[in-house]
Design an enzyme around this catalytic site. Structure first.
Site, PDB file in Angstrom:
ATOM      1  N   LEU A 140     -39.659  15.262 -64.410  1.00  0.00           N
ATOM      2  CA  LEU A 140     -40.755  16.053 -63.860  1.00  0.00           C
ATOM      3  C   LEU A 140     -42.003  15.206 -63.656  1.00  0.00           C
ATOM      4  O   LEU A 140     -42.535  14.622 -64.606  1.00  0.00           O
ATOM      5  CB  LEU A 140     -41.066  17.226 -64.794  1.00  0.00           C
ATOM      6  CG  LEU A 140     -42.177  18.178 -64.327  1.00  0.00           C
ATOM      7  CD1 LEU A 140     -41.762  18.867 -63.032  1.00  0.00           C
ATOM      8  CD2 LEU A 140     -42.461  19.220 -65.414  1.00  0.00           C
ATOM      9  N   ASP A 141     -42.457  15.138 -62.401  1.00  0.00           N
ATOM     10  CA  ASP A 141     -43.688  14.442 -62.028  1.00  0.00           C
ATOM     11  C   ASP A 141     -43.685  12.961 -62.418  1.00  0.00           C
ATOM     12  O   ASP A 141     -44.741  12.362 -62.616  1.00  0.00           O
ATOM     13  CB  ASP A 141     -44.911  15.126 -62.649  1.00  0.00           C
ATOM     14  CG  ASP A 141     -45.176  16.496 -62.059  1.00  0.00           C
ATOM     15  OD1 ASP A 141     -44.694  16.756 -60.942  1.00  0.00           O
ATOM     16  OD2 ASP A 141     -45.853  17.306 -62.716  1.00  0.00           O
ATOM     17  N   GLU A 142     -42.508  12.361 -62.509  1.00  0.00           N
ATOM     18  CA  GLU A 142     -42.441  10.958 -62.900  1.00  0.00           C
ATOM     19  C   GLU A 142     -41.655  10.118 -61.897  1.00  0.00           C
ATOM     20  O   GLU A 142     -41.185   9.029 -62.222  1.00  0.00           O
ATOM     21  CB  GLU A 142     -41.815  10.817 -64.300  1.00  0.00           C
ATOM     22  CG  GLU A 142     -42.682  11.433 -65.406  1.00  0.00           C
ATOM     23  CD  GLU A 142     -42.125  11.178 -66.804  1.00  0.00           C
ATOM     24  OE1 GLU A 142     -41.261  10.290 -66.935  1.00  0.00           O
ATOM     25  OE2 GLU A 142     -42.554  11.866 -67.744  1.00  0.00           O
TER      26      GLU A 142
END
Length: 285
Positions: free
Chosen positions: A227-229
Site C-alpha cells: 500500500l502506497d509503496e
C-alpha cells in the site's frame, strides 16, 4: 515533405556500445535526434535510453524496426518505437474529490495530455455530470466490504474492454485487493499526500495542522501489492507556515496533488519512465 516525431526507448544489461546501438542506427538512416537521455545504473547494472527523433515521408518504420531488432538482440534490449502522436487509452478511477480528475480532463481537452479516455470508473455518483460534460462514459460501481470482489471484477472487465494501457487512480478512495494490485502492477498510477511527519487515517491535513507541519507535498507512484509503496514517478513539495489553517493546507495539498499526478501521467505517456526494480528512472523534460 512533412516531419513526423518518434520516440525510441530501450533498456538492457550494461554493456559497451549500447548508446551507439541506438544513435548509430539513427545516424545511418539520417534521422535527426531532437532529444536524448541515457542512464547507466551501476547498482542494478542496467542501461536505459530514450531518443526523440524526426523523420520525413521517406521513413519506413517497419524496415527500421527490423534493422534495430538485429542490434537490440545483441544487447538483450527491451525496446519500443512509437510516434509521438500515439494516444494510449487511459481509464481513470475516482471517488468524490474532483481536483485531480478535473485537471486530467482539462489537460486532455486542450491537447497537453496526449491520451484517449474511454472510461471513468467511480464508486460514487458525484462526478457523473463532469464526465458527461466531457462526453466520457461514466461507470458508477458502488462498493461495500461484502461486494468488493464483485465490484473489482466489474472494474477489471471495463479496463479490459477499454483496451486500456494505463489506469490512473485520481483520488480513488478505496484500497485495492491484492489480486487487483497484482493485475495492475507497473501500469497503474496512484496519488497520495506526502506530509512530514506522515499522517494516516481520517483528516490527515487536520492532523498536520495540529502538529504544525512546515511542508505539504504529494507523491505519484505505480501500484504494487504494498500500500502506497510502489515505485515513485513524481513528487512535489511546498513550504507552509503557521498562518495556514487546516482549510488552507487542504487547498494547498489538492493543488499539489493534481499537478503531481498530471505530470506523472504525462511522463508515463511520453515514455519517460522506466521501471528499475522497485525504483524508477525518469527522464524529465
Amino acid at each position: 515533405m512533412s516531419d513526423t516525431q518518434w520516440i525510441l526507448t530501450a533498456q538492457c544489461p550494461s554493456r559497451l556500445g549500447t548508446i551507439d546501438a541506438v544513435t548509430g542506427l539513427l545516424y545511418q538512416n539520417q534521422l535527426y535526434i531532437t532529444e536524448l537521455h541515457s542512464f547507466d545504473d551501476c547498482n542494478s547494472q542496467r542501461f536505459f535510453i530514450r531518443a526523440n527523433f524526426r523523420s520525413d515521408d521517406r521513413f519506413d518504420d517497419k524496415t527500421f524496426r527490423n534493422e534495430f531488432l538485429e542490434r537490440a538482440n545483441r544487447f538483450e534490449m527491451q525496446w519500443e518505437l512509437r510516434p509521438t502522436n500515439y494516444r494510449p487509452k487511459v481509464v481513470i478511477m475516482v471517488s468524490k474529490f474532483d481536483h485531480c480528475l478535473n485537471d486530467l480532463l482539462y489537460q486532455h481537452k486542450i491537447g497537453a495530455l496526449n491520451i484517449e479516455i474511454p472510461a471513468i470508473i467511480s464508486n460514487h455518483p458525484d462526478l457523473e455530470d463532469l464526465a458527461r460534460w466531457y462526453n466520457i462514459p461514466y461507470h458508477r460501481l458502488p462498493i461495500t466490504a461484502d461486494t468488493k470482489a464483485q465490484q473489482e471484477a466489474q472494474v477489471w472487465q471495463i479496463i479490459q474492454d477499454s483496451n486500456a494501457e494505463l489506469v490512473v487512480l485520481a483520488r480513488y478512495m478505496q484500497v485495492l485487493s491484492s489480486d487487483m494490485c497484482q493485475k495492475l502492477e507497473g501500469w497503474a498510477i496512484n496519488i497520495h499526500h506526502s506530509l512530514l511527519p506522515g499522517f494516516k487515517g481520517a483528516k490527515p491535513y487536520h492532523q498536520a495542522w495540529e502538529k504544525g507541519v512546515k511542508t505539504v507535498g504529494a507523491t505519484a507512484h505505480y501500484i504494487n501489492d504494498d500500500l502506497d509503496e510502489g515505485p515513485i514517478i513524481t513528487q512535489e513539495i511546498e513550504p507552509v507556515d503557521h498562518s495556514y489553517y487546516p482549510e488552507d493546507l487542504i487547498a494547498k495539498g489538492r493543488d499539489i496533488e493534481r499537478m503531481t499526478l498530471t505530470r506523472a501521467v504525462r511522463y508515463h505517456v511520453e515514455q519517460r519512465v522506466f521501471l528499475n526494480g522497485n525504483r524508477t528512472v525518469v527522464f524529465a523534460d
